[in-house]
Motif scaffolding. Structure first.
Motif, PDB file in Angstrom:
ATOM      1  N   THR A 241       0.825  -1.210   0.000  1.00 51.13           N
ATOM      2  CA  THR A 241       0.000   0.000   0.000  1.00 51.13           C
ATOM      3  C   THR A 241       0.857   1.259   0.000  1.00 51.13           C
ATOM      4  OG1 THR A 241      -0.140  -0.006   2.426  1.00 51.13           O
ATOM      5  CG2 THR A 241      -1.884  -1.153   1.213  1.00 51.13           C
ATOM      6  N   ARG A 242       2.109   1.149   0.470  1.00 54.84           N
ATOM      7  CA  ARG A 242       3.008   2.294   0.527  1.00 54.84           C
ATOM      8  C   ARG A 242       4.433   1.872   0.209  1.00 54.84           C
ATOM      9  NH1 ARG A 242      -0.954   4.021   3.722  1.00 54.84           N
ATOM     10  NH2 ARG A 242      -1.345   6.271   3.832  1.00 54.84           N
ATOM     11  N   TYR A 243       5.137   2.772  -0.484  1.00 53.23           N
ATOM     12  CA  TYR A 243       6.558   2.580  -0.759  1.00 53.23           C
ATOM     13  C   TYR A 243       7.279   3.875  -0.401  1.00 53.23           C
ATOM     14  CZ  TYR A 243       5.288  -1.483  -3.672  1.00 53.23           C
ATOM     15  OH  TYR A 243       4.808  -2.686  -4.132  1.00 53.23           O
ATOM     16  N   ALA A 244       8.233   3.796   0.509  1.00 52.62           N
ATOM     17  CA  ALA A 244       9.088   4.938   0.835  1.00 52.62           C
ATOM     18  C   ALA A 244      10.431   4.738   0.150  1.00 52.62           C
ATOM     19  CB  ALA A 244       9.280   5.060   2.335  1.00 52.62           C
ATOM     20  N   ALA A 245      10.926   5.764  -0.528  1.00 51.46           N
ATOM     21  CA  ALA A 245      12.169   5.624  -1.279  1.00 51.46           C
ATOM     22  C   ALA A 245      12.830   6.983  -1.432  1.00 51.46           C
ATOM     23  CB  ALA A 245      11.902   5.004  -2.650  1.00 51.46           C
ATOM     24  N   GLY A 246      14.107   6.951  -1.756  1.00 51.91           N
ATOM     25  CA  GLY A 246      14.851   8.194  -1.915  1.00 51.91           C
ATOM     26  C   GLY A 246      15.576   8.561  -0.646  1.00 51.91           C
ATOM     27  N   PHE A 247      16.529   9.476  -0.778  1.00 51.52           N
ATOM     28  CA  PHE A 247      17.395   9.823   0.343  1.00 51.52           C
ATOM     29  C   PHE A 247      16.603  10.275   1.572  1.00 51.52           C
ATOM     30  CE2 PHE A 247      19.839  13.036   2.723  1.00 51.52           C
ATOM     31  CZ  PHE A 247      20.854  12.218   3.188  1.00 51.52           C
ATOM     32  N   GLY A 248      16.875   9.627   2.697  1.00 51.46           N
ATOM     33  CA  GLY A 248      16.299  10.027   3.976  1.00 51.46           C
ATOM     34  C   GLY A 248      14.890   9.575   4.240  1.00 51.46           C
ATOM     35  N   ALA A 249      14.217   8.983   3.264  1.00 49.13           N
ATOM     36  CA  ALA A 249      12.790   8.690   3.433  1.00 49.13           C
ATOM     37  C   ALA A 249      12.535   7.715   4.571  1.00 49.13           C
ATOM     38  CB  ALA A 249      12.212   8.147   2.125  1.00 49.13           C
ATOM     39  N   LYS A 250      13.157   6.575   4.540  1.00 50.30           N
ATOM     40  CA  LYS A 250      12.867   5.547   5.543  1.00 50.30           C
ATOM     41  C   LYS A 250      13.314   5.952   6.945  1.00 50.30           C
ATOM     42  CE  LYS A 250      12.679   1.751   2.236  1.00 50.30           C
ATOM     43  NZ  LYS A 250      13.280   0.485   1.760  1.00 50.30           N
ATOM     44  N   PRO A 251      14.518   6.537   7.135  1.00 45.60           N
ATOM     45  CA  PRO A 251      14.900   6.988   8.486  1.00 45.60           C
ATOM     46  C   PRO A 251      13.969   8.056   9.048  1.00 45.60           C
ATOM     47  CG  PRO A 251      16.830   6.854   7.073  1.00 45.60           C
ATOM     48  CD  PRO A 251      15.642   6.658   6.184  1.00 45.60           C
ATOM     49  N   LEU A 252      13.567   9.016   8.208  1.00 43.95           N
ATOM     50  CA  LEU A 252      12.670  10.076   8.680  1.00 43.95           C
ATOM     51  C   LEU A 252      11.317   9.522   9.103  1.00 43.95           C
ATOM     52  CD1 LEU A 252      13.313  13.058   6.238  1.00 43.95           C
ATOM     53  CD2 LEU A 252      13.562  13.090   8.733  1.00 43.95           C
ATOM     54  N   LEU A 253      10.774   8.635   8.308  1.00 39.68           N
ATOM     55  CA  LEU A 253       9.468   8.056   8.641  1.00 39.68           C
ATOM     56  C   LEU A 253       9.562   7.189   9.891  1.00 39.68           C
ATOM     57  CD1 LEU A 253       8.179   7.160   5.063  1.00 39.68           C
ATOM     58  CD2 LEU A 253       7.462   9.064   6.522  1.00 39.68           C
ATOM     59  N   ALA A 254      10.686   6.502  10.066  1.00 43.42           N
ATOM     60  CA  ALA A 254      10.867   5.689  11.266  1.00 43.42           C
ATOM     61  C   ALA A 254      10.948   6.572  12.509  1.00 43.42           C
ATOM     62  CB  ALA A 254      12.131   4.837  11.136  1.00 43.42           C
ATOM     63  N   LEU A 255      11.684   7.674  12.405  1.00 40.99           N
ATOM     64  CA  LEU A 255      11.771   8.600  13.532  1.00 40.99           C
ATOM     65  C   LEU A 255      10.406   9.176  13.882  1.00 40.99           C
ATOM     66  CD1 LEU A 255      15.051  10.581  12.738  1.00 40.99           C
ATOM     67  CD2 LEU A 255      14.626   9.167  14.760  1.00 40.99           C
ATOM     68  N   ARG A 256       9.632   9.515  12.865  1.00 45.30           N
ATOM     69  CA  ARG A 256       8.321  10.107  13.125  1.00 45.30           C
ATOM     70  C   ARG A 256       7.398   9.115  13.813  1.00 45.30           C
ATOM     71  NH1 ARG A 256       5.626  12.550  15.376  1.00 45.30           N
ATOM     72  NH2 ARG A 256       3.957  13.980  14.815  1.00 45.30           N
ATOM     73  N   ARG A 257       7.552   7.831  13.497  1.00 42.01           N
ATOM     74  CA  ARG A 257       6.695   6.818  14.122  1.00 42.01           C
ATOM     75  C   ARG A 257       6.998   6.660  15.612  1.00 42.01           C
ATOM     76  NH1 ARG A 257       7.348   3.987   9.150  1.00 42.01           N
ATOM     77  NH2 ARG A 257       9.143   2.872   9.984  1.00 42.01           N
ATOM     78  N   VAL A 258       8.263   6.808  15.996  1.00 44.67           N
ATOM     79  CA  VAL A 258       8.638   6.490  17.375  1.00 44.67           C
ATOM     80  C   VAL A 258       8.731   7.717  18.278  1.00 44.67           C
ATOM     81  CG1 VAL A 258       9.840   4.412  16.654  1.00 44.67           C
ATOM     82  CG2 VAL A 258      11.130   6.530  16.903  1.00 44.67           C
ATOM     83  N   LEU A 259       8.956   8.895  17.706  1.00 44.88           N
ATOM     84  CA  LEU A 259       9.139  10.083  18.534  1.00 44.88           C
ATOM     85  C   LEU A 259       7.808  10.760  18.844  1.00 44.88           C
ATOM     86  CD1 LEU A 259      12.270  11.846  16.963  1.00 44.88           C
ATOM     87  CD2 LEU A 259      12.167  10.512  19.081  1.00 44.88           C
ATOM     88  N   PRO A 260       7.611  11.208  20.089  1.00 44.24           N
ATOM     89  CA  PRO A 260       6.442  12.048  20.393  1.00 44.24           C
ATOM     90  C   PRO A 260       6.518  13.353  19.603  1.00 44.24           C
ATOM     91  CG  PRO A 260       7.504  11.248  22.400  1.00 44.24           C
ATOM     92  CD  PRO A 260       8.430  10.930  21.272  1.00 44.24           C
ATOM     93  N   ASP A 261       5.390  14.035  19.486  1.00 43.94           N
ATOM     94  CA  ASP A 261       5.328  15.259  18.676  1.00 43.94           C
ATOM     95  C   ASP A 261       6.387  16.273  19.062  1.00 43.94           C
ATOM     96  OD1 ASP A 261       3.208  14.193  17.307  1.00 43.94           O
ATOM     97  OD2 ASP A 261       1.677  15.328  18.370  1.00 43.94           O
ATOM     98  N   ARG A 262       6.475  16.582  20.352  1.00 48.20           N
ATOM     99  CA  ARG A 262       7.404  17.639  20.773  1.00 48.20           C
ATOM    100  C   ARG A 262       8.861  17.216  20.583  1.00 48.20           C
ATOM    101  NH1 ARG A 262       4.570  21.750  22.580  1.00 48.20           N
ATOM    102  NH2 ARG A 262       2.553  21.404  23.596  1.00 48.20           N
ATOM    103  N   ALA A 263       9.134  15.940  20.716  1.00 49.69           N
ATOM    104  CA  ALA A 263      10.494  15.468  20.481  1.00 49.69           C
ATOM    105  C   ALA A 263      10.849  15.612  19.003  1.00 49.69           C
ATOM    106  CB  ALA A 263      10.632  14.013  20.928  1.00 49.69           C
ATOM    107  N   PHE A 264       9.880  15.322  18.114  1.00 48.96           N
ATOM    108  CA  PHE A 264      10.144  15.488  16.685  1.00 48.96           C
ATOM    109  C   PHE A 264      10.287  16.973  16.349  1.00 48.96           C
ATOM    110  CE2 PHE A 264       9.284  15.683  12.156  1.00 48.96           C
ATOM    111  CZ  PHE A 264      10.057  14.630  11.683  1.00 48.96           C
ATOM    112  N   ASP A 265       9.456  17.818  16.968  1.00 49.62           N
ATOM    113  CA  ASP A 265       9.589  19.266  16.778  1.00 49.62           C
ATOM    114  C   ASP A 265      11.003  19.721  17.123  1.00 49.62           C
ATOM    115  OD1 ASP A 265       6.913  19.236  16.203  1.00 49.62           O
ATOM    116  OD2 ASP A 265       6.272  20.265  18.036  1.00 49.62           O
ATOM    117  N   ALA A 266      11.496  19.250  18.262  1.00 51.99           N
ATOM    118  CA  ALA A 266      12.827  19.644  18.724  1.00 51.99           C
ATOM    119  C   ALA A 266      13.899  19.162  17.755  1.00 51.99           C
ATOM    120  CB  ALA A 266      13.082  19.085  20.119  1.00 51.99           C
ATOM    121  N   LEU A 267      13.718  17.973  17.217  1.00 50.93           N
ATOM    122  CA  LEU A 267      14.678  17.440  16.254  1.00 50.93           C
ATOM    123  C   LEU A 267      14.731  18.312  15.001  1.00 50.93           C
ATOM    124  CD1 LEU A 267      16.547  15.024  15.482  1.00 50.93           C
ATOM    125  CD2 LEU A 267      14.523  13.989  14.431  1.00 50.93           C
TER     126      LEU A 267
END
Length: 273
Positions: A241-267
C-alpha cells in the motif's frame, strides 16, 4: 504487458518524466501528461505518447482521459505525480496560494481518479499510484500548506483503497524523500519571496539554508530511483500500500513513528540550527 495502458501526470520533468520512461521500458503503452507539452519531446522520441494536461482544468482532464480511452479502449494505471510545494509562514502565505496547492496536489489527482475509475471498474482491474512525500507524514516549518496537501492525499488514498478493492483496483502511495528535481527551487523561491522579510525572516532564512545546502543536494536521490519503485508497484501482482524511497525517506518516517510530537519538533528545530 504490451496491452497495459498508463497515464502519468507531471511528465515534463523530474519524477514524472523518469516514470514515463520506466513504464515504457516495462512494456506499458504510456501517455505522459503535462502543461509544458514542448518539454516532453524527448519522451515522444522514446515512444511515449504525450498530451496537454492541466490537472486543475476540468476540460483538460476529461479530454486527456477520453483520448486515451478512444485510442486504446482501456486504462490500467494512473500515476498522479503532478504537484508542487510553495513555502512560507502560515500567517504570510495568501489563502489563494494555499487553495492553489490543494487544487494541484489533491483535487487534481482526485478528479483524474474519478475520470478513470469507470473504465477500471468495467475492466475489473486497475491501479492508481499517488505520489505523496515523506512530507505526508512529517512536518517542517514554513511548509504547512504543502504538508497539508500531502497529509490529505495520504488519507484520501487510504479511504479510496477500501472503496475500490472489490473491483480489482489497487491504490498505492509513494513517499519520496529528497530527490533532485525542480521542486526544491520552486519551494525555495516562494519561501524567500513570502517570508524573507519581517517577523518570520530568521526562521525562513534557516529553512532556506537547509533547503539549499549543497551537501544535502549532493545526497539527494535521482528521479529514476522513484521511477523504479513506481514501476515495481505498477507491475507486481500484489503491491504494497506504501513505498518509501529516496534519500532520507525511511529513516525520517521511522523517527516520526517512534518520537512524540514535541520530540520530533525539537529534532527539526535542531537540524535547522
Amino acid at each position: 504487458m504490451s496491452q497495459k495502458v498508463a497515464l502519468v501526470t507531471g511528465a515534463s520533468a523530474g519524477i514524472g518524466e523518469a516514470t514515463a520512461l520506466a513504464l515504457h521500458d516495462l512494456g506499458f503503452t504510456v501517455y505522459g501528461g503535462a502543461r509544458r507539452v514542448e518539454r516532453m519531446r524527448p519522451l515522444e522520441q522514446r515512444g511515449v505518447r504525450t498530451l496537454a494536461l492541466d490537472v486543475t482544468d476540468e476540460r483538460s482532464a476529461r479530454e486527456a482521459v477520453d483520448r486515451i480511452l478512444i485510442d486504446t479502449g482501456r486504462i490500467d494505471l494512473l500515476v498522479n505525480n503532478a504537484g508542487y510545494g510553495s513555502y512560507g509562514a502560515v500567517e504570510e502565505v495568501p489563502i489563494d496560494e494555499g487553495r492553489r496547492q490543494f487544487e494541484v496536489n489533491l483535487f487534481g489527482a482526485a478528479r483524474l481518479i474519478q475520470l478513470v475509475l469507470p473504465a477500471m471498474r468495467e475492466q475489473r482491474s486497475g491501479r492508481i499510484v499517488n505520489v505523496s512525500s515523506v512530507g505526508g507524514k512529517i512536518h517542517t516549518p514554513m511548509g504547512a500548506w504543502y504538508h497539508a496537501t500531502k497529509f490529505a492525499l495520504e488519507g484520501f488514498s487510504d479511504a479510496l483503497r477500501t472503496e475500490v478493492a472489490d473491483f480489482g483496483i489497487d491504490v498505492v502511495v509513494i513517499e519520496p524523500g529528497a530527490i533532485r528535481t525542480e521542486w526544491g527551487g520552486i519551494a525555495l523561491d516562494r519561501l524567500r519571496a513570502v517570508s524573507g522579510q519581517g517577523a518570520y525572516a530568521p526562521l525562513a532564512d534557516a529553512v532556506a539554508s537547509a533547503m539549499s545546502d549543497e551537501r544535502m543536494a549532493d545526497r539527494a536521490s535521482p528521479p529514476s530511483s522513484i521511477a523504479m519503485v513506481i514501476g515495481r508497484a505498477a507491475s507486481t501482482r500484489r503491491p504494497r500500500t506504501r513505498y518509501a524511497a529516496g534519500f532520507g525517506a525511511k529513516p525520517l518516517l521511522a523517527l516520526r513513528r517512534v518520537l512524540p510530537d514535541r520530540a520530533f519538533d525539537a529534532l527539526v528545530r535542531r537540524a535547522l540550527r
